[in-house]
Design a protein around this motif. Sequence first.
Motif, PDB file in Angstrom:
ATOM      1  N   GLU A  11       5.854  -9.162   1.049  1.00 31.90           N
ATOM      2  CA  GLU A  11       4.788  -9.231   2.048  1.00 31.90           C
ATOM      3  C   GLU A  11       5.196 -10.166   3.177  1.00 31.90           C
ATOM      4  O   GLU A  11       5.517 -11.334   2.929  1.00 31.90           O
ATOM      5  CB  GLU A  11       3.499  -9.739   1.387  1.00 31.90           C
ATOM      6  CG  GLU A  11       2.338  -9.951   2.314  1.00 31.90           C
ATOM      7  CD  GLU A  11       1.910  -8.692   3.041  1.00 31.90           C
ATOM      8  OE1 GLU A  11       2.102  -8.627   4.278  1.00 31.90           O
ATOM      9  OE2 GLU A  11       1.388  -7.779   2.387  1.00 31.90           O
ATOM     10  N   ASP A  16      -1.992 -12.391   4.110  1.00 34.95           N
ATOM     11  CA  ASP A  16      -2.078 -11.419   3.016  1.00 34.95           C
ATOM     12  C   ASP A  16      -1.332 -11.926   1.789  1.00 34.95           C
ATOM     13  O   ASP A  16      -1.787 -11.743   0.652  1.00 34.95           O
ATOM     14  CB  ASP A  16      -1.524 -10.060   3.438  1.00 34.95           C
ATOM     15  CG  ASP A  16      -2.459  -9.315   4.387  1.00 34.95           C
ATOM     16  OD1 ASP A  16      -3.594  -9.788   4.611  1.00 34.95           O
ATOM     17  OD2 ASP A  16      -2.059  -8.254   4.897  1.00 34.95           O
ATOM     18  N   ASP A  66       4.664  -4.111   0.526  1.00 34.33           N
ATOM     19  CA  ASP A  66       4.088  -3.731   1.821  1.00 34.33           C
ATOM     20  C   ASP A  66       5.045  -2.738   2.478  1.00 34.33           C
ATOM     21  O   ASP A  66       6.238  -2.742   2.186  1.00 34.33           O
ATOM     22  CB  ASP A  66       3.923  -4.987   2.686  1.00 34.33           C
ATOM     23  CG  ASP A  66       3.123  -4.734   3.954  1.00 34.33           C
ATOM     24  OD1 ASP A  66       2.430  -3.698   4.042  1.00 34.33           O
ATOM     25  OD2 ASP A  66       3.190  -5.571   4.865  1.00 34.33           O
ATOM     26  N   THR A  96      -0.613  -1.888   1.161  1.00 34.66           N
ATOM     27  CA  THR A  96      -0.411  -1.856   2.611  1.00 34.66           C
ATOM     28  C   THR A  96      -1.720  -1.630   3.350  1.00 34.66           C
ATOM     29  O   THR A  96      -2.706  -1.196   2.759  1.00 34.66           O
ATOM     30  CB  THR A  96       0.602  -0.737   2.962  1.00 34.66           C
ATOM     31  OG1 THR A  96       0.886  -0.766   4.354  1.00 34.66           O
ATOM     32  CG2 THR A  96       0.086   0.634   2.576  1.00 34.66           C
ATOM     33  N   LYS A 118      -4.957  -1.883   1.538  1.00 33.91           N
ATOM     34  CA  LYS A 118      -5.581  -3.205   1.472  1.00 33.91           C
ATOM     35  C   LYS A 118      -6.994  -3.125   2.040  1.00 33.91           C
ATOM     36  O   LYS A 118      -7.170  -2.739   3.195  1.00 33.91           O
ATOM     37  CB  LYS A 118      -4.791  -4.217   2.300  1.00 33.91           C
ATOM     38  CG  LYS A 118      -3.405  -4.499   1.818  1.00 33.91           C
ATOM     39  CD  LYS A 118      -2.679  -5.400   2.816  1.00 33.91           C
ATOM     40  CE  LYS A 118      -1.230  -5.559   2.485  1.00 33.91           C
ATOM     41  NZ  LYS A 118      -0.499  -6.296   3.534  1.00 33.91           N
TER      42      LYS A 118
END
Length: 151
Positions: A11, A16, A66, A96, A118
Amino acid sequence: MLKLKRILLVEDNANDAELTLEALAEHNLVNGVDLVRDGAEALDYLYRRGKYAGEPGPNLAVILLDLKLPKVDGLEVLSTLKGDDKLKCIPVVVLTSSREERDVVDSYRLGVNAYVVKPVDFSEFITAVKELGAFWAIINEPPPSSHKGNR
């Protein structure tokens, strides 16, 4: 003594990453989490190159990946991972913000185990990550570590 498998979080967004780490910690998972910030570092981690050279091979329960990453994008990381007989059995969950149909289709075509968008809402994001962590680190039964990808 059984060594717990780790979680690899790939990530680049600091917020995040922090939220994901907090959510996993809130669930009291005892699995360690390793954080890498871009696709090139993820590949170095997996292949034990660069700063990871000399470390024991990765013992992973799951990779939270991600897609929109600097240096090497998530789809390329996924393609490399799933194309390698030694690594392709490691479960990969794309985590993601992308809802693009092409990203979903390409991820599954390349062998992703799950695709999770997400949530924008903070509490929904925390809940989603907790559930992902619990499933992949505790509930899921992975192939034996001696499995080489071929039979």
